[in-house]
Each structure stands twice: as C-alpha cells, then as structure tokens.
Write a protein that holds these residues in place. Structure first.
Motif, mmCIF file in Angstrom:
data_model
loop_
_atom_site.group_PDB
_atom_site.id
_atom_site.type_symbol
_atom_site.label_atom_id
_atom_site.label_comp_id
_atom_site.label_asym_id
_atom_site.label_seq_id
_atom_site.Cartn_x
_atom_site.Cartn_y
_atom_site.Cartn_z
ATOM 1 N N GLY A 49 0.874 -1.033 -0.038
ATOM 2 C CA GLY A 49 0.122 0.057 0.055
ATOM 3 C C GLY A 49 0.758 1.363 0.065
ATOM 4 N N ARG A 50 1.891 1.121 0.954
ATOM 5 C CA ARG A 50 2.818 2.398 0.860
ATOM 6 C C ARG A 50 3.456 2.524 -0.464
ATOM 7 N NH1 ARG A 50 0.201 3.312 4.653
ATOM 8 N NH2 ARG A 50 0.851 3.642 6.757
ATOM 9 N N VAL A 51 3.943 1.585 -1.016
ATOM 10 C CA VAL A 51 4.594 1.598 -2.384
ATOM 11 C C VAL A 51 3.754 2.002 -3.426
ATOM 12 C CG1 VAL A 51 5.731 0.261 -4.275
ATOM 13 C CG2 VAL A 51 6.239 -0.083 -1.887
ATOM 14 N N ASN A 52 2.187 1.665 -3.503
ATOM 15 C CA ASN A 52 1.403 2.328 -4.365
ATOM 16 C C ASN A 52 1.134 3.602 -3.954
ATOM 17 O OD1 ASN A 52 1.179 -0.472 -5.574
ATOM 18 N ND2 ASN A 52 -0.528 -1.003 -4.440
ATOM 19 N N GLU A 53 1.236 4.237 -3.003
ATOM 20 C CA GLU A 53 0.950 5.370 -2.792
ATOM 21 C C GLU A 53 2.116 6.122 -3.429
ATOM 22 O OE1 GLU A 53 0.276 6.242 1.347
ATOM 23 O OE2 GLU A 53 -1.454 5.112 1.519
ATOM 24 N N ILE A 54 3.327 5.830 -3.170
ATOM 25 C CA ILE A 54 4.612 6.494 -3.700
ATOM 26 C C ILE A 54 4.491 6.511 -5.165
ATOM 27 C CG2 ILE A 54 7.139 6.356 -3.875
ATOM 28 C CD1 ILE A 54 7.045 5.413 -1.060
ATOM 29 N N ILE A 55 4.234 5.555 -5.752
ATOM 30 C CA ILE A 55 4.197 5.439 -7.206
ATOM 31 C C ILE A 55 2.999 6.228 -7.832
ATOM 32 C CG2 ILE A 55 3.403 3.802 -9.092
ATOM 33 C CD1 ILE A 55 4.889 1.358 -7.425
ATOM 34 N N THR A 56 1.759 6.363 -7.211
ATOM 35 C CA THR A 56 0.872 7.082 -7.788
ATOM 36 C C THR A 56 1.305 8.648 -7.804
ATOM 37 O OG1 THR A 56 -0.735 5.549 -7.068
ATOM 38 C CG2 THR A 56 -1.503 7.826 -7.421
ATOM 39 N N GLY A 57 1.721 8.917 -6.385
ATOM 40 C CA GLY A 57 2.242 10.315 -6.248
ATOM 41 C C GLY A 57 3.241 10.762 -7.175
ATOM 42 N N LEU A 58 4.365 9.889 -7.447
ATOM 43 C CA LEU A 58 5.280 10.222 -8.464
ATOM 44 C C LEU A 58 5.085 10.258 -9.661
ATOM 45 C CD1 LEU A 58 8.386 7.904 -6.788
ATOM 46 C CD2 LEU A 58 8.091 10.226 -6.734
ATOM 47 N N ASN A 59 3.863 9.308 -10.115
ATOM 48 C CA ASN A 59 3.430 9.474 -11.446
ATOM 49 C C ASN A 59 2.734 10.859 -11.641
ATOM 50 O OD1 ASN A 59 4.383 7.080 -12.407
ATOM 51 N ND2 ASN A 59 2.303 5.862 -11.521
ATOM 52 N N SER A 60 2.065 11.410 -10.630
ATOM 53 C CA SER A 60 1.278 12.445 -10.912
ATOM 54 C C SER A 60 2.250 13.832 -10.761
ATOM 55 C CB SER A 60 0.291 12.872 -9.609
ATOM 56 O OG SER A 60 -0.693 11.644 -9.500
ATOM 57 N N TYR A 61 3.232 13.658 -9.895
ATOM 58 C CA TYR A 61 4.396 14.750 -9.799
ATOM 59 C C TYR A 61 5.047 14.817 -11.231
ATOM 60 C CZ TYR A 61 2.669 15.224 -4.912
ATOM 61 O OH TYR A 61 2.044 15.424 -3.687
ATOM 62 N N THR A 62 5.402 13.658 -11.635
ATOM 63 C CA THR A 62 6.275 13.632 -12.812
ATOM 64 C C THR A 62 5.400 14.332 -14.227
ATOM 65 O OG1 THR A 62 7.077 11.528 -12.408
ATOM 66 C CG2 THR A 62 7.114 12.204 -14.805
ATOM 67 N N GLU A 63 4.013 14.094 -14.050
ATOM 68 C CA GLU A 63 3.011 14.725 -15.088
ATOM 69 C C GLU A 63 3.156 16.168 -14.868
ATOM 70 O OE1 GLU A 63 1.858 13.569 -17.877
ATOM 71 O OE2 GLU A 63 2.610 11.425 -17.181
ATOM 72 N N SER A 64 3.039 16.607 -13.722
ATOM 73 C CA SER A 64 2.938 17.876 -13.319
ATOM 74 C C SER A 64 4.427 18.530 -13.864
ATOM 75 C CB SER A 64 2.893 18.374 -12.099
ATOM 76 O OG SER A 64 1.485 17.687 -11.568
ATOM 77 N N LEU A 65 5.576 18.008 -13.387
ATOM 78 C CA LEU A 65 6.760 18.584 -13.832
ATOM 79 C C LEU A 65 6.923 18.650 -15.413
ATOM 80 C CD1 LEU A 65 9.493 19.583 -12.777
ATOM 81 C CD2 LEU A 65 10.324 17.129 -12.601
ATOM 82 N N LEU A 66 6.571 17.737 -16.057
ATOM 83 C CA LEU A 66 6.413 17.755 -17.410
ATOM 84 C C LEU A 66 5.731 19.085 -18.027
ATOM 85 C CD1 LEU A 66 6.377 14.082 -18.356
ATOM 86 C CD2 LEU A 66 8.392 15.724 -18.716
ATOM 87 N N SER A 67 4.341 19.292 -17.522
ATOM 88 C CA SER A 67 3.446 20.266 -17.887
ATOM 89 C C SER A 67 4.208 21.536 -17.506
ATOM 90 C CB SER A 67 2.327 20.048 -17.109
ATOM 91 O OG SER A 67 1.653 19.054 -17.516
ATOM 92 N N ILE A 68 4.913 21.776 -16.294
ATOM 93 C CA ILE A 68 5.441 23.043 -15.913
ATOM 94 C C ILE A 68 6.525 23.333 -17.040
ATOM 95 C CG2 ILE A 68 6.665 24.057 -14.195
ATOM 96 C CD1 ILE A 68 4.852 22.938 -12.232
ATOM 97 N N SER A 69 7.460 22.320 -17.140
ATOM 98 C CA SER A 69 8.833 22.547 -18.080
ATOM 99 C C SER A 69 8.246 22.919 -19.370
ATOM 100 C CB SER A 69 9.379 21.255 -18.090
ATOM 101 O OG SER A 69 8.627 20.173 -18.463
ATOM 102 N N ASN A 70 6.991 22.330 -19.992
ATOM 103 C CA ASN A 70 6.704 22.856 -21.268
ATOM 104 C C ASN A 70 5.830 24.302 -21.257
ATOM 105 O OD1 ASN A 70 7.434 20.464 -22.532
ATOM 106 N ND2 ASN A 70 5.756 19.590 -21.938
ATOM 107 N N GLY A 71 6.153 24.933 -20.081
ATOM 108 C CA GLY A 71 5.554 26.199 -20.010
ATOM 109 C C GLY A 71 4.114 26.384 -19.606
ATOM 110 N N GLU A 72 3.497 25.294 -19.240
ATOM 111 C CA GLU A 72 1.872 25.208 -18.654
ATOM 112 C C GLU A 72 2.094 25.684 -17.164
ATOM 113 O OE1 GLU A 72 0.320 21.657 -19.887
ATOM 114 O OE2 GLU A 72 1.121 21.562 -21.651
ATOM 115 N N LEU A 73 2.284 26.974 -16.989
ATOM 116 C CA LEU A 73 2.174 27.510 -15.487
ATOM 117 C C LEU A 73 0.979 27.501 -14.723
ATOM 118 C CD1 LEU A 73 4.943 30.351 -16.144
ATOM 119 C CD2 LEU A 73 5.165 27.779 -15.608
ATOM 120 N N ALA A 74 -0.073 27.441 -15.616
ATOM 121 C CA ALA A 74 -1.244 27.446 -14.788
ATOM 122 C C ALA A 74 -1.831 25.905 -14.503
ATOM 123 C CB ALA A 74 -2.425 27.941 -15.897
#
Length: 385
Positions: A43-68
């Motif tokens: 369960g803890r690992v799944n929480e980490i995986i889900t969080g990292l996947n979401s933050y990775t998507e957010s980081l990619l969006s911000i790096s592409n200039g999608e600051l909103a």
C-alpha cells in the motif's frame, strides 16, 4: 508465502521501472492476501508510485510552459518543491512582462545564479533604454530644429520667386510641389522697362532638399545680376552657366529662359538641357519647343540655340520640370506617356488656371497619391488677345 514473494517481485519490478524513467503502475494485491506487513508495504509503495506519477506529469507540464497547471495535493516534499517552482516561474513571468513594459525596478532573488544573470540583464537593458531615450530626446530636438530651418528656408525660397507680371492680355498660373518642404525646382519672372515684355526662368537642380534649394538661391542672385543679358535668352543662359562653372561646386542643372512679347505676340527662348515646353495652339495642335542646348554647370564651352515662336490669341505655353513627366504609377509607367498628351488635348479649351490644375489633378490620379519622388513644377502662360 508464495503470494508474498509474488508481491515483493512486483514491487521490485515497479520500482525498477521508476528508476529507469518509465511509468510504473501500482502493484496489484491478490484477493485474500493476508493482512501482514507485506500488504502494508504494498500500500505504501502504491501511494509512492501514484504520487510520483502525478508529480512527474506536473513537472513535465510546467517544463513545457503550462504554468497554470494544477499540481495534485500531497504531503511529499516534491509537492512543495513543485508548488514553489511554479510560483517562482509565475513571478518570473510577471517580472519579465513588467520589464518588457519599461519598468526596470523589478529584480528576482530566488533562483541563484540565474537570478544574478537575470538582474544583470535587467540593469543592462535599463542602461540601454536610458541611452536610447536620451538619444531620442536629442533627435526630437534636432528634428524640430531641422523642421524649423526647412520652413524658414521654404519661406526664403518662395521669396526668391518674383511676382508674376501683371500685363493685360496675358494670364499666368503655376503649381510648385516640392518633394519635401523645399526643393531643387525653381522659377521666377524677369521684368523689363517695356512693360509689354517679361522673362520667365525655370530650372531643375540636380538633387533634392537643402543643398539643391541653396543652389536655387545662387541662381536667383545670378539672375538679378545679369544686367542687359536678360534680353538675350541664349547669352543669358551661357553667362549663368559660365559663372556657375567658375564656382567649382559641381552644380548641375537644366534651365529654360524665355521672353514673352505680348505686343508682338512672340515667345523667344533658349533651353539648357531642360524639358521641352508644350505649345498648345487654339486649334488644339500640340507642339514641343525644341531649341537645342546642353545641361548647365558641366562645362563653360557650350553652344545654346535661341528660337522664336509666334503666339496667337488663345495659345497656351506649358513649361515644367521632369517631376511631372517622370512620375510613375504603380505599374512603373511614366506620366509622360499618352496620359499627359491626352490630358493636354482633352482640356485645351480651359482657361490657363483650370488647365494647369487639371494637369496636376490628373497627375495625382495617375500616381495614386499626392506624394511624389521628385519636385513637381508646372507653369502655364496663356495669350488672351
């Protein structure tokens, strides 16, 4: 025990995928799995995986200039780091817009070496804009001075043109449109003791603007000091040519000088490389006066011819500079082609004022604008009796 091993292997594979940059899916817990530390770990690992996947998507969006982009909620440090990065980039964007609008008071201090480089760039921009602004103020002042001087020069140049003679039986009308406030085209009238005679001088100086206008002032002085030579057109032009050459100023110009004798109904003229005047007779016959003579100011040893043509009541004489004939339309066709001839013929019955005005109006229509690439001067003389 076999389920626990499978779960541990799945966790290992999932974490391995994360380490090599892949997207990892949560580990599936088999049904009926015992509530033990393996299940809790999963369960803890799944929480980490889900969080990292979401933050990775957010980081990619911000790096592409999608600051909103909306960063998902969470308690991991990466969440705070992403929120801070997003806020800093938004503030940097706002600061950049303010600087672009000319407000150089803003700086950034939250991005280490980048902040130092950014602030240094801002300072250099500020200094550059201050220099530009200072230069613009100087240029504006200079432009005002030049405009004032040009207006004064235009007044002086206009004053060099003597009043047209008021002689019964003759009507004169002229239009002079310099390319700028002053120009290199010049005309003036010469008075004689015999009030039934007058001279007309027209010139087109090489070049435009102030330098050409100064030459017209020199010509005015030479005309006024030419004495009795004003009675002989060819000798008059020859004398002006010699005196200009003697100045050694590389002044080149075309000129025409003619004497209109109202009593004897003649026009005696000489031409120094100037455009041939049009003689429009009462019967609408249009001729060009072609007395021979070269451009003036080039050499002293020149030959200039004098000719005399008879005038009849209703005849018109059109004297002009090449700004009229060489004006081109959008297709690169010059006005001196059939358009000018048609205009001269069509409106030949008009009085001289309306006639000259009609030529100028047709020129503007032909050009598609009242802005020309050369000075335009048109002078008309009509014998009324």
């Amino acid at each position: 025990m076999n389920d626990d091993i499978k779960i541990i292997e799945a966790i290992s594979d999932s974490l391995a995928a994360l380490l090599v940059g892949g997207k990892s899916d949560p580990v599936i817990i088999p049904e009926g799995c015992a509530d033990n530390k393996i299940k809790i770990l999963t369960g803890r690992v799944n929480e980490i995986i889900t969080g990292l996947n979401s933050y990775t998507e957010s980081l990619l969006s911000i790096s592409n200039g999608e600051l909103a982009h909306e960063i998902p909620k969470g308690k991991m440090k990466i969440h705070g780091a992403l929120k801070n990065l997003q806020a800093n980039l938004n503030h940097l964007t706002w600061t950049t817009k303010r600087i672009a609008a000319g407000d150089f008071s803003h700086q950034v201090d939250f991005m280490g070496d980048f902040s130092n480089a950014f602030n240094s760039m801002t300072m250099q921009l500020k200094q550059a804009f201050e220099i530009i602004e200072s230069q613009n103020i100087k240029l504006l002042k200079r432009d005002r001075e030049i405009t004032r001087d040009l207006k004064l020069a235009a007044v002086v140049q206009k004053a060099l043109i003597s009043d047209k003679p008021d002689i019964p039986g003759i009507k004169i009308h002229s239009i002079y449109k310099p390319m700028i406030l002053i120009g290199g085209d010049f005309f003036t009238f010469v008075k004689f003791r015999n009030e039934e005679r007058f001279g007309v001088f027209i010139a087109d100086v090489n070049g435009h603007g102030v330098s050409a206008a100064l030459v017209t002032g020199i010509l005015a002085v030479l005309i006024n000091s030419s004495g009795e030579l004003k009675s002989e057109p060819a000798e008059f032009l020859h004398d002006i040519n010699s005196r200009i050459v003697d100045l050694g100023l590389d002044i080149y110009f075309t000129a025409l000088y003619g004497i209109c004798d109202v009593k004897n109904k003649t026009f005696t003229y000489a031409r120094g490389g100037h455009n041939r005047p049009f003689w429009i007779q009462q019967n609408h016959e249009i001729s060009e006066l072609n007395a021979d003579g070269p451009m003036l100011g080039v050499m002293k040893d020149i030959s200039i011819e004098t000719q005399t043509v008879p005038f009849s009541s209703g005849d018109k004489l059109i004297i002009y500079t090449d700004g009229l004939t060489e004006t081109e339309n959008n297709d690169g066709i010059a006005f001196e082609t059939q358009t000018l001839r048609d205009t001269l013929d069509k409106n030949a019955d008009m009085n001289i004022q309306d006639y000259i005005n009609s030529i100028y109006e047709k020129l503007i229509e032909f050009r598609g604008s009242d802005k020309f690439n050369d000075d335009v001067c048109i002078l008309g003389i009509e014998l009324l009796c």
